[in-house]
Design a protein around this motif. Structure first.
Motif, mmCIF file in Angstrom:
data_model
loop_
_atom_site.group_PDB
_atom_site.id
_atom_site.type_symbol
_atom_site.label_atom_id
_atom_site.label_comp_id
_atom_site.label_asym_id
_atom_site.label_seq_id
_atom_site.Cartn_x
_atom_site.Cartn_y
_atom_site.Cartn_z
ATOM 1 N N SER A 66 0.802 -1.231 0.000
ATOM 2 C CA SER A 66 0.000 0.000 0.000
ATOM 3 C C SER A 66 0.829 1.273 0.000
ATOM 4 O O SER A 66 0.387 2.298 -0.517
ATOM 5 N N ASP A 67 2.031 1.257 0.569
ATOM 6 C CA ASP A 67 2.833 2.486 0.631
ATOM 7 C C ASP A 67 3.660 2.738 -0.625
ATOM 8 O O ASP A 67 4.386 3.740 -0.703
ATOM 9 N N LEU A 68 3.537 1.866 -1.621
ATOM 10 C CA LEU A 68 4.293 2.098 -2.859
ATOM 11 C C LEU A 68 3.848 3.394 -3.530
ATOM 12 O O LEU A 68 4.683 4.169 -4.008
ATOM 13 N N MET A 69 2.539 3.654 -3.583
ATOM 14 C CA MET A 69 2.086 4.869 -4.243
ATOM 15 C C MET A 69 2.448 6.113 -3.445
ATOM 16 O O MET A 69 2.642 7.189 -4.013
ATOM 17 N N LEU A 70 2.564 5.978 -2.122
ATOM 18 C CA LEU A 70 3.071 7.098 -1.324
ATOM 19 C C LEU A 70 4.538 7.363 -1.653
ATOM 20 O O LEU A 70 4.975 8.518 -1.716
ATOM 21 N N LEU A 71 5.293 6.300 -1.864
ATOM 22 C CA LEU A 71 6.683 6.459 -2.287
ATOM 23 C C LEU A 71 6.744 7.137 -3.651
ATOM 24 O O LEU A 71 7.584 8.032 -3.884
ATOM 25 N N ALA A 72 5.857 6.749 -4.563
ATOM 26 C CA ALA A 72 5.820 7.381 -5.884
ATOM 27 C C ALA A 72 5.510 8.870 -5.763
ATOM 28 O O ALA A 72 6.131 9.706 -6.432
ATOM 29 N N TYR A 73 4.549 9.210 -4.905
ATOM 30 C CA TYR A 73 4.205 10.625 -4.674
ATOM 31 C C TYR A 73 5.418 11.393 -4.160
ATOM 32 O O TYR A 73 5.740 12.486 -4.654
ATOM 33 N N LEU A 74 6.088 10.836 -3.151
ATOM 34 C CA LEU A 74 7.247 11.509 -2.563
ATOM 35 C C LEU A 74 8.342 11.709 -3.607
ATOM 36 O O LEU A 74 8.916 12.804 -3.717
#
Length: 242
Positions: A66-74
């Motif tokens: 789930s945190d992959l897209m947060l990593l992409a955003y960052l």
């Protein structure tokens, strides 16, 4: 090769641990195995998110991705150079990115796992399909004489045993350490993880993916009754030389 446990909780984050995320470093190359719920925060204690070189996702369940897209955003907001390779079972991308805005996808380079071993920087990666409720992979990472095998989520299967033979570190889930409906078909008990390590000739067993309501010491005792080699319990910040 150095393993750092970023998150190790199964299903949901615990009071002291995010969900599954493991950092492997070798010769300046940084590989993430999974990036589950809550993992991006503690990841920043151990590595610059813009310096991650590749990600391998074992499967599409949120506690692993789930945190992959947060990593992409960052990475997008900080202007990280290039696209980040993401290796995952076929079909994972649609589950992970929906309903995230498509703008963030330009940061990620989604790839299906090749059938044969392949290279990521100085690392050789080999995957095998394992037994779970959705398409899932176990992953073996090799650098010279060092090797680590990560089970992902799986029930007992010969594919994982074959992949893990002779591995230096077996990072193995034990989510079936507590009674949970349906878990026996898709997860391992600590005893099963220990039998796997023993049968594969793994040099070091690291138990992980324990649910927050499990008793970690009971899991450790159960595994110790089967496997006599070096045995560790995953915890955030644990570092292991592979």
């Amino acid at each position: 090769m150095i393993l750092t446990v970023v998150g190790c909780a199964g299903s949901v984050p615990g009071p002291d641990a995010a969900c599954s995320c493991y950092l492997l470093e070798h010769d300046g190359f940084r590989l993430l195995l999974d990036l589950g719920t809550g993992a991006l925060g503690p990841l920043q204690r151990f590595a610059d998110p813009c310096a991650i070189d590749a990600v391998v996702l074992s499967h599409r369940h949120r506690d692993h991705c789930s945190d992959l897209m947060l990593l992409a955003y960052l990475r997008d907001r900080r202007g990280a150079p290039g696209r980040l390779p993401v290796i995952a079972p076929a079909g994972t991308q649609a589950h992970v990115t929906d309903p995230t805005p498509r703008d963030y996808e330009r940061v990620l380079d989604w790839r299906d796992p090749p059938a044969a071993p392949f290279r990521l920087g100085p690392l050789t990666i080999e995957t095998a399909p394992v037994r779970h409720s959705v398409p899932a992979l176990a992953v073996r990472v090799t650098a010279g004489a060092a090797s680590l095998t990560y089970s992902g989520d799986t029930g007992e299967c010969t594919e994982l045993l074959d992949l893990a033979r002779g591995t230096g570190v077996l990072l193995c889930e034990a989510a079936a350490s507590v009674e949970t409906p349906g878990s026996g078909a898709a997860h391992l008990t600590p005893s099963q993880a220990a039998h796997l390590a023993k049968s594969a000739g793994a040099a070091h067993l690291v138990l992980t993916h324990l649910r927050p309501w499990a008793d970690p010491m009971a899991a450790l005792r159960e595994a110790r009754g089967v496997y006599g080699g070096p045995l560790s319990l995953a915890a955030p910040g644990l570092r292991v030389a592979v």
